[in-house]
Design a protein around this motif. Structure first.
Motif, PDB file in Angstrom:
ATOM      1  N   GLU A   1      14.176 -22.456  38.171  1.00  0.00           N
ATOM      2  CA  GLU A   1      15.315 -22.464  37.267  1.00  0.00           C
ATOM      3  C   GLU A   1      15.700 -21.035  36.929  1.00  0.00           C
ATOM      4  OE1 GLU A   1      16.766 -25.194  35.473  1.00  0.00           O
ATOM      5  OE2 GLU A   1      15.510 -26.755  36.296  1.00  0.00           O
TER       6      GLU A   1
ATOM      7  N   GLY B   1      20.919 -19.034  32.086  1.00  0.00           N
ATOM      8  CA  GLY B   1      22.366 -19.179  32.145  1.00  0.00           C
ATOM      9  C   GLY B   1      23.037 -17.866  32.507  1.00  0.00           C
TER      10      GLY B   1
ATOM     11  N   GLN C   1      28.574 -19.489  32.200  1.00  0.00           N
ATOM     12  CA  GLN C   1      27.995 -20.642  31.500  1.00  0.00           C
ATOM     13  C   GLN C   1      27.977 -20.398  29.994  1.00  0.00           C
ATOM     14  OE1 GLN C   1      24.384 -20.643  33.835  1.00  0.00           O
ATOM     15  NE2 GLN C   1      24.901 -22.647  34.680  1.00  0.00           N
TER      16      GLN C   1
ATOM     17  N   ALA D   1      29.418 -22.595  26.940  1.00  0.00           N
ATOM     18  CA  ALA D   1      28.269 -23.309  26.363  1.00  0.00           C
ATOM     19  C   ALA D   1      28.682 -24.233  25.229  1.00  0.00           C
ATOM     20  CB  ALA D   1      27.216 -22.315  25.882  1.00  0.00           C
TER      21      ALA D   1
ATOM     22  N   ARG E   1      29.856 -27.488  26.771  1.00  0.00           N
ATOM     23  CA  ARG E   1      28.803 -28.309  27.379  1.00  0.00           C
ATOM     24  C   ARG E   1      27.826 -28.814  26.326  1.00  0.00           C
ATOM     25  NH1 ARG E   1      24.186 -26.924  31.923  1.00  0.00           N
ATOM     26  NH2 ARG E   1      23.340 -29.033  31.908  1.00  0.00           N
TER      27      ARG E   1
ATOM     28  N   TYR F   1      19.968 -21.230  26.698  1.00  0.00           N
ATOM     29  CA  TYR F   1      20.781 -22.080  27.579  1.00  0.00           C
ATOM     30  C   TYR F   1      19.893 -22.723  28.646  1.00  0.00           C
ATOM     31  CZ  TYR F   1      24.796 -23.570  30.361  1.00  0.00           C
ATOM     32  OH  TYR F   1      25.728 -24.325  31.032  1.00  0.00           O
TER      33      TYR F   1
ATOM     34  N   ARG G   1      17.789 -25.435  27.022  1.00  0.00           N
ATOM     35  CA  ARG G   1      18.631 -26.586  26.674  1.00  0.00           C
ATOM     36  C   ARG G   1      18.998 -27.384  27.917  1.00  0.00           C
ATOM     37  NH1 ARG G   1      22.166 -28.040  22.560  1.00  0.00           N
ATOM     38  NH2 ARG G   1      22.796 -30.166  23.015  1.00  0.00           N
ATOM     39  N   SER G   2      19.287 -26.698  29.021  1.00  0.00           N
ATOM     40  CA  SER G   2      19.617 -27.384  30.276  1.00  0.00           C
ATOM     41  C   SER G   2      18.438 -28.212  30.772  1.00  0.00           C
ATOM     42  CB  SER G   2      20.033 -26.365  31.347  1.00  0.00           C
ATOM     43  OG  SER G   2      21.185 -25.681  30.959  1.00  0.00           O
TER      44      SER G   2
ATOM     45  N   ASP H   1      18.070 -31.263  28.495  1.00  0.00           N
ATOM     46  CA  ASP H   1      19.087 -32.279  28.789  1.00  0.00           C
ATOM     47  C   ASP H   1      18.846 -32.995  30.103  1.00  0.00           C
ATOM     48  OD1 ASP H   1      20.303 -31.702  26.409  1.00  0.00           O
ATOM     49  OD2 ASP H   1      22.260 -31.236  27.277  1.00  0.00           O
ATOM     50  N   SER H   2      18.181 -32.340  31.063  1.00  0.00           N
ATOM     51  CA  SER H   2      17.899 -33.004  32.336  1.00  0.00           C
ATOM     52  C   SER H   2      16.851 -34.102  32.176  1.00  0.00           C
ATOM     53  CB  SER H   2      17.460 -31.990  33.394  1.00  0.00           C
ATOM     54  OG  SER H   2      16.151 -31.529  33.160  1.00  0.00           O
TER      55      SER H   2
END
Length: 85
Positions: free
Chosen positions: A1, A4, A8, A12, A15, A27, A30-31, A34-35
């Motif tokens: 990974e 951001g 992005q 942000a 999103r 970021y 948080r990504s 959320d996944s």
């Protein structure tokens, strides 16, 4: 990974309208969150300033915490200082 990027971060708030990440590192976290945990799971996480997933109230305990925006906690108690070089 990867963290951001500038584009992005510019978007942000669209999103992530709830508890919008304030840094590229936040970021990324948080990504990842959320996944694994789709809407509305983010509503269960307190918002506001945080050091290593603390609550916003913990920021008030120590003046030095207020000066850090470090969601990973690397800067707490001098841990991993070399990460900032």
């Amino acid at each position: 990974e990867e963290m951001g990027n500038d584009k992005q971060m510019m978007h942000a708030k669209h999103r992530f309208p709830h508890n919008t990440p304030m840094s590229k590192e936040a970021y990324l976290y948080r990504s990842i969150f959320d996944s694994f945990f789709p809407d509305p799971a983010q509503l269960t996480v307190p918002g506001g300033p945080s050091i290593a997933c603390s609550t916003a109230a913990a920021i008030e305990w120590d003046k030095s915490f207020k000066e850090m925006a470090d969601p990973s906690g690397r800067a707490v108690a001098g841990v991993h200082d070399e990460a900032y070089n």
